[in-house]
Write a protein that holds these residues in place. Structure first.
Motif, PDB file in Angstrom:
ATOM      1  N   GLN A  62      -9.273 -10.433   0.791  1.00 17.90           N
ATOM      2  CA  GLN A  62      -8.303  -9.580   1.484  1.00 17.90           C
ATOM      3  C   GLN A  62      -7.315  -8.978   0.487  1.00 17.90           C
ATOM      4  OE1 GLN A  62      -7.015 -12.619   4.179  1.00 17.90           O
ATOM      5  NE2 GLN A  62      -8.303 -11.894   5.848  1.00 17.90           N
ATOM      6  N   GLN A  63      -6.876  -9.808  -0.472  1.00 18.22           N
ATOM      7  CA  GLN A  63      -5.970  -9.292  -1.498  1.00 18.22           C
ATOM      8  C   GLN A  63      -6.635  -8.174  -2.290  1.00 18.22           C
ATOM      9  OE1 GLN A  63      -4.013 -12.173  -4.001  1.00 18.22           O
ATOM     10  NE2 GLN A  63      -3.876 -13.652  -2.366  1.00 18.22           N
ATOM     11  N   GLN A  64      -7.926  -8.368  -2.559  1.00 12.13           N
ATOM     12  CA  GLN A  64      -8.650  -7.363  -3.324  1.00 12.13           C
ATOM     13  C   GLN A  64      -8.646  -6.033  -2.587  1.00 12.13           C
ATOM     14  OE1 GLN A  64     -11.507  -5.595  -3.046  1.00 12.13           O
ATOM     15  NE2 GLN A  64     -11.997  -5.155  -5.178  1.00 12.13           N
ATOM     16  N   ARG A  65      -8.838  -6.101  -1.274  1.00 10.70           N
ATOM     17  CA  ARG A  65      -8.872  -4.854  -0.512  1.00 10.70           C
ATOM     18  C   ARG A  65      -7.494  -4.201  -0.426  1.00 10.70           C
ATOM     19  NH1 ARG A  65     -12.404  -6.238   4.611  1.00 10.70           N
ATOM     20  NH2 ARG A  65     -12.095  -8.361   3.857  1.00 10.70           N
ATOM     21  N   ILE A  66      -6.439  -5.046  -0.351  1.00 16.25           N
ATOM     22  CA  ILE A  66      -5.087  -4.467  -0.363  1.00 16.25           C
ATOM     23  C   ILE A  66      -4.851  -3.759  -1.710  1.00 16.25           C
ATOM     24  CG2 ILE A  66      -2.624  -4.992  -0.245  1.00 16.25           C
ATOM     25  CD1 ILE A  66      -4.140  -5.408   2.372  1.00 16.25           C
ATOM     26  N   ALA A 110      -4.334   1.251  -4.774  1.00 14.89           N
ATOM     27  CA  ALA A 110      -4.782   2.167  -5.824  1.00 14.89           C
ATOM     28  C   ALA A 110      -5.197   3.514  -5.232  1.00 14.89           C
ATOM     29  CB  ALA A 110      -5.928   1.542  -6.611  1.00 14.89           C
ATOM     30  N   LEU A 111      -5.794   3.473  -4.027  1.00 16.09           N
ATOM     31  CA  LEU A 111      -6.207   4.718  -3.379  1.00 16.09           C
ATOM     32  C   LEU A 111      -5.014   5.476  -2.808  1.00 16.09           C
ATOM     33  CD1 LEU A 111      -9.332   3.395  -1.458  1.00 16.09           C
ATOM     34  CD2 LEU A 111      -9.373   4.944  -3.407  1.00 16.09           C
ATOM     35  N   ALA A 112      -3.933   4.733  -2.495  1.00 22.13           N
ATOM     36  CA  ALA A 112      -2.783   5.336  -1.813  1.00 22.13           C
ATOM     37  C   ALA A 112      -2.139   6.425  -2.648  1.00 22.13           C
ATOM     38  CB  ALA A 112      -1.753   4.258  -1.482  1.00 22.13           C
ATOM     39  N   ALA A 113      -2.221   6.276  -3.952  1.00 19.67           N
ATOM     40  CA  ALA A 113      -1.586   7.265  -4.820  1.00 19.67           C
ATOM     41  C   ALA A 113      -2.361   8.572  -4.828  1.00 19.67           C
ATOM     42  CB  ALA A 113      -1.471   6.694  -6.229  1.00 19.67           C
ATOM     43  N   GLU A 114      -3.538   8.566  -4.182  1.00 16.95           N
ATOM     44  CA  GLU A 114      -4.403   9.739  -4.137  1.00 16.95           C
ATOM     45  C   GLU A 114      -4.691  10.268  -5.527  1.00 16.95           C
ATOM     46  OE1 GLU A 114      -2.811  12.445  -1.268  1.00 16.95           O
ATOM     47  OE2 GLU A 114      -3.369  11.119   0.386  1.00 16.95           O
ATOM     48  N   ARG A 115      -5.055   9.356  -6.403  1.00 20.94           N
ATOM     49  CA  ARG A 115      -5.465   9.722  -7.753  1.00 20.94           C
ATOM     50  C   ARG A 115      -6.957   9.988  -7.740  1.00 20.94           C
ATOM     51  NH1 ARG A 115      -0.041   9.494  -8.509  1.00 20.94           N
ATOM     52  NH2 ARG A 115       0.701   7.563  -9.418  1.00 20.94           N
ATOM     53  N   ARG A 162      -3.210   3.853   7.794  1.00 19.32           N
ATOM     54  CA  ARG A 162      -4.555   4.440   7.906  1.00 19.32           C
ATOM     55  C   ARG A 162      -5.471   3.924   6.797  1.00 19.32           C
ATOM     56  NH1 ARG A 162      -1.982   9.142   9.628  1.00 19.32           N
ATOM     57  NH2 ARG A 162      -2.066  10.157   7.594  1.00 19.32           N
ATOM     58  N   LEU A 163      -4.911   3.786   5.569  1.00 22.97           N
ATOM     59  CA  LEU A 163      -5.716   3.253   4.464  1.00 22.97           C
ATOM     60  C   LEU A 163      -6.152   1.815   4.735  1.00 22.97           C
ATOM     61  CD1 LEU A 163      -4.105   4.556   1.167  1.00 22.97           C
ATOM     62  CD2 LEU A 163      -6.524   4.628   1.775  1.00 22.97           C
ATOM     63  N   LEU A 164      -5.223   1.037   5.308  1.00 23.64           N
ATOM     64  CA  LEU A 164      -5.567  -0.347   5.639  1.00 23.64           C
ATOM     65  C   LEU A 164      -6.685  -0.375   6.670  1.00 23.64           C
ATOM     66  CD1 LEU A 164      -2.127  -2.184   5.746  1.00 23.64           C
ATOM     67  CD2 LEU A 164      -3.947  -2.430   4.074  1.00 23.64           C
ATOM     68  N   ASP A 165      -6.623   0.524   7.647  1.00 23.86           N
ATOM     69  CA  ASP A 165      -7.687   0.600   8.654  1.00 23.86           C
ATOM     70  C   ASP A 165      -9.016   0.957   8.007  1.00 23.86           C
ATOM     71  OD1 ASP A 165      -6.088  -0.098  10.724  1.00 23.86           O
ATOM     72  OD2 ASP A 165      -5.563   1.964  11.275  1.00 23.86           O
ATOM     73  N   LEU A 166      -8.952   1.898   7.056  1.00 25.29           N
ATOM     74  CA  LEU A 166     -10.157   2.348   6.358  1.00 25.29           C
ATOM     75  C   LEU A 166     -10.864   1.167   5.693  1.00 25.29           C
ATOM     76  CD1 LEU A 166     -11.566   5.081   5.515  1.00 25.29           C
ATOM     77  CD2 LEU A 166     -10.302   4.887   3.379  1.00 25.29           C
ATOM     78  N   LEU A 167     -10.072   0.201   5.205  1.00 28.09           N
ATOM     79  CA  LEU A 167     -10.653  -0.950   4.520  1.00 28.09           C
ATOM     80  C   LEU A 167     -10.693  -2.178   5.434  1.00 28.09           C
ATOM     81  CD1 LEU A 167      -9.001  -0.296   1.090  1.00 28.09           C
ATOM     82  CD2 LEU A 167     -11.453  -0.355   1.528  1.00 28.09           C
ATOM     83  N   VAL A 197       0.837  -1.204   0.000  1.00 28.59           N
ATOM     84  CA  VAL A 197       0.000   0.000   0.000  1.00 28.59           C
ATOM     85  C   VAL A 197       0.873   1.256   0.000  1.00 28.59           C
ATOM     86  CG1 VAL A 197      -1.762   1.270   1.273  1.00 28.59           C
ATOM     87  CG2 VAL A 197      -1.903  -1.209   1.102  1.00 28.59           C
ATOM     88  N   ALA A 198       2.042   1.173   0.655  1.00 29.56           N
ATOM     89  CA  ALA A 198       2.920   2.343   0.728  1.00 29.56           C
ATOM     90  C   ALA A 198       3.691   2.557  -0.576  1.00 29.56           C
ATOM     91  CB  ALA A 198       3.896   2.186   1.892  1.00 29.56           C
ATOM     92  N   TYR A 199       3.713   1.554  -1.428  1.00 29.45           N
ATOM     93  CA  TYR A 199       4.563   1.627  -2.629  1.00 29.45           C
ATOM     94  C   TYR A 199       4.332   2.878  -3.477  1.00 29.45           C
ATOM     95  CZ  TYR A 199       7.166   0.176  -6.739  1.00 29.45           C
ATOM     96  OH  TYR A 199       8.062   0.138  -7.778  1.00 29.45           O
ATOM     97  N   PRO A 200       3.081   3.235  -3.791  1.00 32.88           N
ATOM     98  CA  PRO A 200       2.897   4.406  -4.671  1.00 32.88           C
ATOM     99  C   PRO A 200       3.268   5.719  -4.007  1.00 32.88           C
ATOM    100  CG  PRO A 200       0.876   3.107  -4.486  1.00 32.88           C
ATOM    101  CD  PRO A 200       1.804   2.628  -3.437  1.00 32.88           C
ATOM    102  N   MET A 201       3.521   5.714  -2.691  1.00 27.18           N
ATOM    103  CA  MET A 201       3.810   6.967  -1.995  1.00 27.18           C
ATOM    104  C   MET A 201       5.271   7.359  -2.087  1.00 27.18           C
ATOM    105  SD  MET A 201       1.579   6.298   1.404  1.00 27.18           S
ATOM    106  CE  MET A 201      -0.149   5.864   1.360  1.00 27.18           C
TER     107      MET A 201
END
Lengths: 223, 377
Positions: B145-149, B154-159, B123-128, B107-111
């Motif tokens: 679970q993989q789907q949510r990760i 995808a959301l982490a990049a804040e696109r 925080r994103l993981l908590d959100l999901l 999840v941190a990768y795109p950041m």
């Protein structure tokens, strides 16, 4: 420098060359197609099947008085650097073959996912492709290094067998046997065999670990 | 759904020829869930890959948030931004999680190198509701679970634009409902534009604002989900939407209040449709629910006052809630009839039995006249 030290130096330099040249070549052959790529790959792999004397002959021409390097002022014939070059050329195919297979087995969708996440090509390679292909690349490196260490024929052609300057372990063994110094030969052969055994054992370990790890995801703490 | 005065969040107009696929597609989407629906091989995933910059189109233009990211073979300066510069969130079909990283690292990768990346990823993981799996590798997680990760990544990049390729494919029904609710909430909260590929119509209804039907590399129809389902524009769309009872007929008369169709010897009456004239060939359809069984011993109600014909039952299926009949009319054509399992109990409806059926007048609908006749019949 004795034969063992010389072999160590030449193997180290050749292994560095094998990695630096072989890894980009493996990536290129695994991930890009271009006109003549199959012919290109075949040429790189040719030293695997050519008699070492033939490889040595080509190198002799390339490094000789009429060769491009000599006209550029670089004289490698009958130097340990020439021996290192010969070792690189014969070790390279093993690296390219192993690393190419490992890189090709990395799911391109993972690389695309990294690109979408904002990664440039170098970051995609260093953070995704390389870690996922590392076992195959390591196996290729060990095999290439072992082959470089054992190099005999081509080295003899381009570097001769000058004790203390270009006489590596395999050449020293030949020399000892020719001169009837069987005691020397025995210890050198034993040392070489032990080194070869542990190299292959390391490769087997790498391949075994790779086989028990699914392509998609190693369990945490896996070897 | 384009905001007044602003460019839509996503605009694409593309032509490309790939092995086995000849794609020609135009789409706009803006602050909504636009569902790309169609059979496999129709080009849905290719459209996403072209938008993301992973496949290059032969010609066309793509603009994201008003910025041209791709332009080739059309007027204007050529452009082809690489995938990394297109600023899109993309959940791929098999999720494409990095197997050598933990959920948190994925999840941190795109950041990139942001110092607070791990905190934000957590925080994103908590959100999901995935916080407790932060340290797990993808191989240790279930499909859901993989789907949510993957969604968190995808959301982490804040696109502002999110592409989702069959995101619910591997999930059981309960989990699918939850994720669809999550996605709707996140879309609204973050004001995202979502392009979602699916081959399941239920997904389109559950989450889509609008539906684009993709067939053989073409966008056949775009519109609000319910509209497309109720009023398919072409035979191709109707077939993809699973619509039975297509009726190929000729308009016998059109008098401003009603149409009369000539259907292989039977006359059908249906409501007036503008711009349809006598002797025109049309394709009509009727939902199986709008084909009624007529009680032989009762007066005809309004619902079944028209289009009453004798028919022979050819097959009969029954589930707990529904019964489905196939009946053959006098003109040899078959219709599917559907009704609640408790209806018509007094009538024998076994194969071979004769029944009277009524095609409800208001239930007869014409496919839009833009039909190019590409259908299989």
């Amino acid at each position: 420098m004795n034969a063992l030290q010389l072999s160590g130096l030449i193997t180290a330099v050749a292994t560095a060359g094998i990695v630096v040249i072989g890894l980009p070549l493996a990536w290129l052959l695994a991930r890009r197609s271009f006109p003549g790529d199959v012919v290109f790959e075949t040429l790189i792999l040719l030293p695997l099947v050519l008699p070492p004397s033939v490889v040595g002959y080509y190198l002799l021409i390339a490094l000789g008085d009429a060769g491009p390097l000599t006209s550029a002022g670089v004289h490698l014939l009958f130097t340990w650097q020439g021996a290192a070059l010969a070792s690189t050329v014969v070790g390279l195919p093993l690296m390219v073959k192993s690393a190419k297979a490992a890189i090709a087995s990395v799911d391109p969708a993972l690389e695309n996912a990294a690109r979408v996440c904002g990664s440039g090509e170098w970051e995609v390679f260093s953070r995704i492709t390389l870690p996922l292909a590392q076992r195959g690349i390591a196996a290729g490196t060990v095999l290439g290094a072992a082959r470089a260490f054992g190099e005999f024929g081509a080295t003899l052609m381009v570097a001769g067998s000058i004790p203390g300057r270009t006489q590596t372990m395999p050449l020293a063994i030949y020399d000892a046997v020719q001169a009837g110094r069987y005691g020397d030969a025995h210890s050198l052969v034993l040392l070489t065999s032990v080194l070869a055994f542990f190299s292959l054992l390391a490769v087997a370990r790498l391949e075994q670990a790779g086989a028990t790890t699914p392509a998609h995801g190693a369990p945490a703490g896996g070897v | 759904m384009v905001a007044p005065g602003g460019a839509p969040a996503l605009m694409m107009d593309l032509r490309t020829r790939l092995p086995g696929l000849d794609l020609e597609a135009r789409l706009e989407a803006d602050r909504e869930v636009l569902v790309l629906f169609g059979p496999s091989g129709s080009g849905k995933t290719t459209i996403l890959n072209i938008i993301a910059g992973l496949v290059r189109a032969d010609a066309g233009e793509i603009a994201l948030e008003g910025q041209v990211v791709f332009r080739r073979g059309v007027p204007g300066a050529g452009r082809d931004l690489p995938a990394r510069a297109r600023h899109i969130g993309y959940v791929m079909q098999q999720y494409a999680l990095f197997p050598h990283m933990t959920a948190l690292e994925n999840v941190a990768y795109p950041m990139g190198r942001a110092p607070d990346r791990l905190d934000r990823a957590a925080r994103l993981l908590d959100l999901l509701a995935m916080g407790s799996h932060a340290g797990h590798r993808p191989a240790q997680l279930s499909g859901g679970q993989q789907q949510r990760i993957a969604l968190a990544r995808a959301l982490a990049a804040e696109r502002s634009i999110l592409l989702l390729d069959e995101p619910f494919a591997a999930l059981d029904a309960g989990l699918r409902d939850r994720l669809q609710a999550d996605l709707r909430r996140l879309r609204a909260e973050l004001d995202l534009t979502v392009l979602l590929v699916t081959h399941r119509l239920e997904d389109a209804f559950a989450i889509g604002d609008r539906l684009a039907v993709v067939r053989k590399g073409r966008i056949e129809q775009v519109g609000p989900v319910g509209d497309v389902f109720r009023r398919p524009a072409t035979r191709g769309v109707a077939e993809i939407m699973g619509i039975r009872n297509l009726i190929t007929a000729r308009v016998a008369s059109a008098d401003g209040t009603a149409l009369t169709l000539e259907w292989d010897g039977l006359r059908l009456e249906m409501p007036h449709v503008p711009d349809v004239r006598a002797n025109q060939d049309v394709t009509a359809y009727i939902r199986p629910e709008d084909v009624k069984i007529v009680y032989p011993d009762r007066p005809l109600s309004d619902a079944v006052a028209h289009n009453v014909f004798d028919a022979r039952v050819t097959s009969h299926h029954e589930s707990a809630a529904m019964r489905v009949l196939s009946v053959q009319l006098e003109n040899g054509r078959e219709l599917e009839v559907r009704f609640p399992a408790l209806s018509y109990r007094p009538i024998r409806l076994e194969p071979g039995d004769t029944v009277r059926v009524a095609l409800r007048r208001e239930g007869l609908l014409l496919l839009h006249s833009t039909d190019t006749g590409a259908g299989s019949t």
